[in-house]
Design a protein around this motif. Structure first.
Motif, PDB file in Angstrom:
ATOM      1  N   THR A  62       1.053  -1.204   0.044  1.00  0.00           N
ATOM      2  CA  THR A  62      -0.040   0.015  -0.030  1.00  0.00           C
ATOM      3  C   THR A  62       1.002   1.166   0.008  1.00  0.00           C
ATOM      4  O   THR A  62       1.768   1.194   0.616  1.00  0.00           O
ATOM      5  CB  THR A  62      -0.846  -0.001   1.164  1.00  0.00           C
ATOM      6  OG1 THR A  62      -1.586  -1.013   1.175  1.00  0.00           O
ATOM      7  CG2 THR A  62      -1.916   1.171   1.046  1.00  0.00           C
ATOM      8  N   VAL A  63       0.341   2.174  -0.770  1.00  0.00           N
ATOM      9  CA  VAL A  63       1.172   3.465  -1.005  1.00  0.00           C
ATOM     10  C   VAL A  63       0.265   4.687  -0.094  1.00  0.00           C
ATOM     11  O   VAL A  63      -0.867   4.841  -0.425  1.00  0.00           O
ATOM     12  CB  VAL A  63       1.165   4.005  -2.229  1.00  0.00           C
ATOM     13  CG1 VAL A  63       1.846   5.396  -2.229  1.00  0.00           C
ATOM     14  CG2 VAL A  63       2.201   3.004  -2.893  1.00  0.00           C
ATOM     15  N   ASN A  64       1.102   5.366   0.836  1.00  0.00           N
ATOM     16  CA  ASN A  64       0.268   6.005   1.916  1.00  0.00           C
ATOM     17  C   ASN A  64       0.048   7.375   1.284  1.00  0.00           C
ATOM     18  O   ASN A  64       1.018   8.316   1.212  1.00  0.00           O
ATOM     19  CB  ASN A  64       1.384   6.233   3.117  1.00  0.00           C
ATOM     20  CG  ASN A  64       0.358   6.805   4.315  1.00  0.00           C
ATOM     21  OD1 ASN A  64      -0.806   7.216   4.241  1.00  0.00           O
ATOM     22  ND2 ASN A  64       1.032   7.304   5.195  1.00  0.00           N
ATOM     23  N   GLY A  65      -1.090   7.619   0.607  1.00  0.00           N
ATOM     24  CA  GLY A  65      -1.479   9.015   0.075  1.00  0.00           C
ATOM     25  C   GLY A  65      -0.430   9.599  -0.805  1.00  0.00           C
ATOM     26  O   GLY A  65      -0.062   8.894  -1.660  1.00  0.00           O
ATOM     27  N   ASP A  66      -0.142  10.942  -0.573  1.00  0.00           N
ATOM     28  CA  ASP A  66       0.685  11.585  -1.369  1.00  0.00           C
ATOM     29  C   ASP A  66       1.995  12.024  -0.573  1.00  0.00           C
ATOM     30  O   ASP A  66       2.954  12.810  -0.993  1.00  0.00           O
ATOM     31  CB  ASP A  66       0.105  12.844  -1.870  1.00  0.00           C
ATOM     32  CG  ASP A  66      -1.367  12.880  -2.651  1.00  0.00           C
ATOM     33  OD1 ASP A  66      -1.195  11.954  -3.684  1.00  0.00           O
ATOM     34  OD2 ASP A  66      -2.303  13.488  -2.151  1.00  0.00           O
ATOM     35  N   GLN A  67       2.543  11.236   0.305  1.00  0.00           N
ATOM     36  CA  GLN A  67       3.479  11.327   0.989  1.00  0.00           C
ATOM     37  C   GLN A  67       4.796  11.294   0.424  1.00  0.00           C
ATOM     38  O   GLN A  67       5.718  11.419   0.824  1.00  0.00           O
ATOM     39  CB  GLN A  67       3.533  10.780   2.475  1.00  0.00           C
ATOM     40  CG  GLN A  67       2.523  11.243   3.277  1.00  0.00           C
ATOM     41  CD  GLN A  67       3.008  12.573   4.031  1.00  0.00           C
ATOM     42  OE1 GLN A  67       3.807  13.201   3.567  1.00  0.00           O
ATOM     43  NE2 GLN A  67       2.222  12.575   5.434  1.00  0.00           N
ATOM     44  N   CYS A  68       4.750  10.492  -0.777  1.00  0.00           N
ATOM     45  CA  CYS A  68       6.298  10.169  -1.476  1.00  0.00           C
ATOM     46  C   CYS A  68       7.109  11.489  -1.890  1.00  0.00           C
ATOM     47  O   CYS A  68       6.270  12.311  -2.634  1.00  0.00           O
ATOM     48  CB  CYS A  68       5.921   9.245  -2.438  1.00  0.00           C
ATOM     49  SG  CYS A  68       7.470   8.811  -3.500  1.00  0.00           S
ATOM     50  N   ILE A  69       8.402  11.334  -1.591  1.00  0.00           N
ATOM     51  CA  ILE A  69       9.095  12.430  -2.136  1.00  0.00           C
ATOM     52  C   ILE A  69      10.023  12.092  -3.182  1.00  0.00           C
ATOM     53  O   ILE A  69      10.959  12.799  -3.456  1.00  0.00           O
ATOM     54  CB  ILE A  69       9.807  13.098  -0.931  1.00  0.00           C
ATOM     55  CG1 ILE A  69      10.679  12.354  -0.432  1.00  0.00           C
ATOM     56  CG2 ILE A  69       8.857  13.976   0.055  1.00  0.00           C
ATOM     57  CD1 ILE A  69      11.762  12.673   0.770  1.00  0.00           C
ATOM     58  N   SER A  70       9.672  10.793  -3.817  1.00  0.00           N
ATOM     59  CA  SER A  70      10.591  10.452  -4.829  1.00  0.00           C
ATOM     60  C   SER A  70      12.043  10.317  -4.928  1.00  0.00           C
ATOM     61  O   SER A  70      12.819  10.290  -5.439  1.00  0.00           O
ATOM     62  CB  SER A  70      10.440  11.365  -6.229  1.00  0.00           C
ATOM     63  OG  SER A  70       9.069  11.360  -6.711  1.00  0.00           O
ATOM     64  N   CYS A  71      12.332   9.973  -3.538  1.00  0.00           N
ATOM     65  CA  CYS A  71      13.653  10.057  -2.940  1.00  0.00           C
ATOM     66  C   CYS A  71      14.657   8.879  -3.692  1.00  0.00           C
ATOM     67  O   CYS A  71      15.623   8.708  -3.968  1.00  0.00           O
ATOM     68  CB  CYS A  71      13.942  10.189  -1.650  1.00  0.00           C
ATOM     69  SG  CYS A  71      13.426   8.620  -0.725  1.00  0.00           S
ATOM     70  N   GLY A  72      13.741   7.910  -3.894  1.00  0.00           N
ATOM     71  CA  GLY A  72      14.529   6.514  -4.720  1.00  0.00           C
ATOM     72  C   GLY A  72      15.250   5.412  -3.742  1.00  0.00           C
ATOM     73  O   GLY A  72      15.362   4.388  -4.249  1.00  0.00           O
ATOM     74  N   ASN A  73      14.930   5.773  -2.403  1.00  0.00           N
ATOM     75  CA  ASN A  73      15.437   4.812  -1.368  1.00  0.00           C
ATOM     76  C   ASN A  73      14.755   3.449  -1.822  1.00  0.00           C
ATOM     77  O   ASN A  73      15.590   2.137  -1.539  1.00  0.00           O
ATOM     78  CB  ASN A  73      15.237   5.145   0.003  1.00  0.00           C
ATOM     79  CG  ASN A  73      16.335   6.061   0.493  1.00  0.00           C
ATOM     80  OD1 ASN A  73      17.534   5.516   0.697  1.00  0.00           O
ATOM     81  ND2 ASN A  73      16.152   7.342   0.454  1.00  0.00           N
TER      82      ASN A  73
END
Ligand code: FAD
Ligand code: SF4
Lengths: 450, 435
Positions: free
Chosen positions: B372-383
């Motif tokens: 599951t992906v939590n809403g829009d919290q991703c910052i595309s950091c790539g880790n």
């Protein structure tokens, strides 16, 4: 129609992607910083050797050609709004546009301290800053970081990862007090100190003194102390990067002024992301919000309006996240660093002081306004759902487990949060009905099986 | 003039070796030296002493390093320096290790003579557990189980802030040491057919080959019949049912020894998997080709067995032999593990394993599992993408707020562990709610 986008950051890229989704127009995206879009938020991980620059690119290189987004690596020197062209500092032939999108990003703040131009003094925003930091910190032992915000913490973490000692100067009486309530702020301060940061609160920078060879040698603080150091990191916030359009017809204030459709004062010119200043922000929101998420939310609006739509920019309910060394931080809705009279705040902290849950609600109506999490993950959809629906503290607490987003087997603290509430409000005790599970979250969101 | 106040910061230089950690490496080096001495004769001349010295020193040294290195690092700094260190970023040490590991597998499979003294070294253990002398496969199993256990403890120390990782790694160690090592040995001790309950057809392809089925079925005492029935049950009922409820991970990263090795011994190299779209395209072709290969081979063998060779002659035999060589040995062994330090740890699981192919198809279409992906919290950091051992570009999903439903995901949970923004979570729920 040719759309020219200046800036290949998240705002420019999101605009380009959404333009392509809906139309066949010609798209040219210009940036002087890097050939390809990379994640600014990941700069620290490159420095720390956790990722390579290549791995911070959100899209593989083939993506741009496949989606017919032309990339130009150059600095724009001037925009001619009359002739509708942009001119390049490299002397490249000018480029005409039918629609122009300004997604210029931010610049680090410098407040004119004596010595701020010395070698070894810098901010951290661009890829070039990172390269400079790499050079500036080579073989050094002591650094001073300035400013109690999120980039400062990252800089401290970066420096410590190389065994460079960090003295951290913060003007306020608590860390990140401009957005953290006192308890969370104290938690972060403790945590930074535990990690070996020499944190000095209520301390300002007075001047930076040179050492050998014109490099920085020490800083002098407002308390009259002189701290020897080989590097000074300035992270006292950012401001919109609008040098390019400062003395033009384009209306600017702190940033490029935009209306609710993200249009600037000049027809067919739009602005988005860090550089945009919303003329009439929604209640409780700031005109400039320099965040990754701002670019992502504004991009689709600009794209739609360029293509003839009329979509207003609605940032929705506030959210943000960060990490202070090991402590993850998430916020949903309104959490006031200083609690207003009419609000109550339920704050629970785990023993050990590195995890906490805070819920802010109306004293009178019980309506919940915000969640603040430290070291615990909550679900954005569920928190936003409760805030949007105006759910009461009783309803929220009964279902609180449904918001928990920690992985399987992780301890759940909702029971204790509810107990704490009941101690404070024995007149109307609440019982926790839902624990962490996908189905519970699903049922809160859809009403199925409530 | 202002007073000079030295910084009070207590920076700990962790990318450099601490003195404490160096001791661990020294002990480990002694263990490896002992192994070499054992291989040149000591293993045969004094097996017990050699056995204790080799495993004692390498185990103690390995654990010491794990405590000194991973134990002194905080959760967020466990991967600091990974992409710069010559051992973990395809640098010189990585290449040397890759060559050594590959050479070991080539020797093990085709030129075992140099291993003779080491085989004799594990005789005492083999006699104790199995009541018989060791062979090279017992040596291999011993090293394997030892590696999974020691590096498993390291993984637990490294990911000690995540209970999911602790429980999962404990499960890996348990299944490897009990189901894939001790139990088969004890079966042998009691004169029963050696059987590995944690491997099924088609990964352990022999279990449904006519010769093996015959062998088990007719084994004196009748326990072999139960094994055949268990094998069928595991392949055709247990696998789909558990995958429906939990996803592929119940096997690939909780039970399987191949996955177990990848997640313990291989953990330092998980970031080297290829994340490009090209690699994904290749993966889909290759893994499903292997599946078809083994299904056809098995079918041919049965046709042959029933028709007594009248139908296809020795075709099925050649199929089985080719499969055993190419897939069983070259791919799963030499490339699969030998290339850990160069191509990441799941080369076999991702591109070759037919069991993973089946589990993957089930996971993609008939499972409650998703990330599951939590809403829009991703910052595309790539880790998440960087540390995905299966080469899934996790952030591609996360940054568009789309749940990850991928055949290849083994549910190791590292993306969720390394995400600095709490965006990812392994979850199960009704199949229809996955997107
Ligand atoms: C170290 C760091 C960590 C951060 N972490 C977070 C976080 O965790 N969460 C969060 O929400 N936000 C974070 N941020 C903020 C976030 O990265 C920014 O808000 C976001 O990247 C801004 O995107 P943008 O597209 O508006 O601008 P930018 O990404 O700045 O893109 C603008 C681009 O335009 C280019 N440009 C400008 N002028 C010209 C010109 N004249 N000619 C050519 N090109 C030009 C610039 O070089 C730049 O490449 C962080 C920022 C930093 C520096
Ligand atoms: S690690 Fe987390 S924040 Fe970073 S790209 Fe992956 S999901 Fe997004």
């Amino acid at each position: 129609m040719r759309v020219v986008i200046i800036g290949n950051g998240v705002a420019g890229v999101t605009t380009a992607r959404h333009l392509r989704k809906r139309s066949d127009c010609e798209i040219v995206m210009i940036s002087g910083e890097t050939d390809y879009f990379f994640s600014r938020t990941a700069l620290m991980y490159i420095y720390m050797g956790q990722m390579t620059f290549e791995q911070t690119k959100p899209y593989e290189d083939y993506f741009w050609e496949k989606n017919r987004i032309r990339l130009l690596r150059d600095w724009v020197a001037k925009i001619d709004f009359q002739k509708r062209t942009v001119l390049f500092s490299s002397g490249r032939e000018e480029l005409s546009w039918d629609r122009l999108v300004l997604a210029l990003g931010s610049q680090s703040n410098f407040f004119g301290w004596p010595g701020q131009d010395l070698e070894g003094v810098q901010g951290l925003y661009s890829y070039q800053d990172l390269e400079r930091m790499e050079r500036n910190t080579e073989g050094i032992r002591r650094a001073v970081v300035l400013g109690g915000g999120l980039i400062g913490v990252e800089m401290a973490e970066m420096l410590l990862s190389r065994g460079i000692s960090v003295t951290y100067l913060v003007r306020e009486s608590g860390f990140s007090r401009h957005f953290l309530p006192a308890e969370e702020s104290a938690m972060v301060s403790r945590h930074l100190r535990k990690h070996g940061v020499d944190l000095r609160l209520e301390t300002e920078l007075k001047e930076i003194l040179p050492g050998a060879e014109g490099r920085v040698g020490s800083v002098v603080t407002s308390r009259g102390e002189e701290i020897p150091c080989d590097f000074v990191g300035i992270t006292v916030g950012v401001h919109p990067n609008i040098d390019l359009v400062k003395d033009t017809d384009l209306e600017t204030e702190r940033g490029i002024l935009v209306d609710e459709f993200l249009r600037t004062s000049i027809p067919d010119v739009y602005a988005c992301g860090d550089c945009a200043q919303v003329r009439n922000p929604r209640p409780g929101r700031r005109p400039v919000e320099p965040l990754w998420y701002t670019g992502k939310l504004m991009g689709p609006v600009v794209a739609e309006n360029i293509l003839g739509g009329r979509r207003e920019y609605d940032p929705g309910i506030w959210f943000n996240s960060a990490r202070f060394f090991d402590i993850e931080y998430q916020v949903y809705g309104e959490i006031r660093p200083a609690l207003p009279e009419e609000r109550e705040s339920l704050y629970w902290e785990a023993p050990g002081g590195e995890r906490s849950i805070r819920i802010e609600f109306d004293k009178e109506t019980g309506r919940v306004h915000g969640f603040n999490l430290m070291g615990i993950r909550y679900r954005q959809e569920v928190c936003h759902h409760w805030i949007r629906e105006g759910a009461s503290i009783g309803t929220v607490l009964e279902n609180l487990g449904a918001a928990n987003f920690d992985p399987e087997f992780f301890p759940q603290y909702e029971e204790e949060v509810v107990r704490l509430y009941n101690e404070k409000h024995p007149e109307a005790p609440v019982r926790l009905r839902r624990r962490r599970s996908f189905l519970n979250a699903f049922s809160v969101l859809t009403g199925v099986g409530r | 003039m202002s007073a000079v106040h030295e910084s009070l910061s207590l920076a700990r230089p962790h990318p450099d070796l601490s003195g404490f950690e160096k001791i661990g490496w020294a002990v480990l080096a002694c263990g490896v030296a002992a192994l070499i001495v054992a291989a040149f004769g000591w293993g045969s001349s004094n097996p017990k002493a050699a056995l204790l010295t080799v495993f004692g020193l390498t185990g103690a040294g390995g654990l010491w390093v794990a405590v000194a290195r991973n134990g002194s690092r905080t959760p967020a700094s466990q991967n600091t320096g990974m992409m710069k260190h010559p051992a973990t970023s395809r640098g010189i040490i990585g290449w040397v290790l890759g060559v050594v590991l590959t050479a070991f597998y080539i020797v093990l499979y085709w030129f075992p003579a140099p291993l003779e003294n080491l085989v004799r070294m594990v005789d005492p253990l083999s006699r104790f557990l199995r009541g018989t002398d060791a062979d090279r496969w017992f040596l291999y199993g011993t090293l394997y189980t030892f590696g999974v256990s020691v590096m498993g403890i390291r993984a637990i120390i490294k990911y000690r802030h995540s209970r999911y990782q602790i429980v999962r790694t404990a499960s890996i160690i348990f299944f490897q040491s009990v189901f894939a090592f001790t139990l088969p040995a004890l079966l042998r001790l009691f004169n029963q057919p050696e059987y590995y309950f944690s491997y099924f057809w088609p990964l352990k392809y022999q279990y449904l080959f006519p010769t093996e089925v015959d062998h088990l079925w007719n084994y004196p005492g009748g326990i072999g019949v139960a094994f055949v029935v268990y094998g069928l049950f595991a392949s055709f009922i247990l696998v789909p049912v558990l995958t429906y409820f939990f996803g592929k991970r119940w096997y690939c990263s909780w039970v399987c020894g191949c996955g177990g090795l990848a997640n313990t011994v291989g953990d330092p190299w998980r970031q080297l998997s290829d994340k490009r779209l090209k690699a994904w395209k290749f993966e889909r072709w290759s893994i499903h080709s292997v599946l078809v290969f083994i299904v056809v081979t098995t079918a041919l063998l049965w046709i042959d067995s029933w028709s007594r060779g009248a139908f296809l002659g020795r075709a099925s035999y050649y199929f089985a032999r080719t499969y055993g060589f190419l897939v069983g040995a070259v791919w799963s062994g030499v490339v699969g593990v030998g290339f850990y330090p160069l191509m990441g740890t799941r080369v076999w699981c991702r591109f070759g394993c037919p069991q993973a192919a089946i589990l993957g198809i089930l996971q993609k279409y008939f499972s409650r599992f998703r990330i599951t992906v939590n809403g829009d919290q991703c910052i595309s950091c790539g880790n998440c993408s960087t540390y995905c051992e299966m080469g899934i570009d996790v952030k591609w999903y996360a940054q568009r707020g789309q749940n990850v439903v991928r055949a290849s995901c083994v549910g190791c949970g590292i993306c969720s562990t390394v995400c600095p923004r709490g965006v990812l979570n392994l979850e199960t729920g009704p199949v229809g709610t996955r997107r």
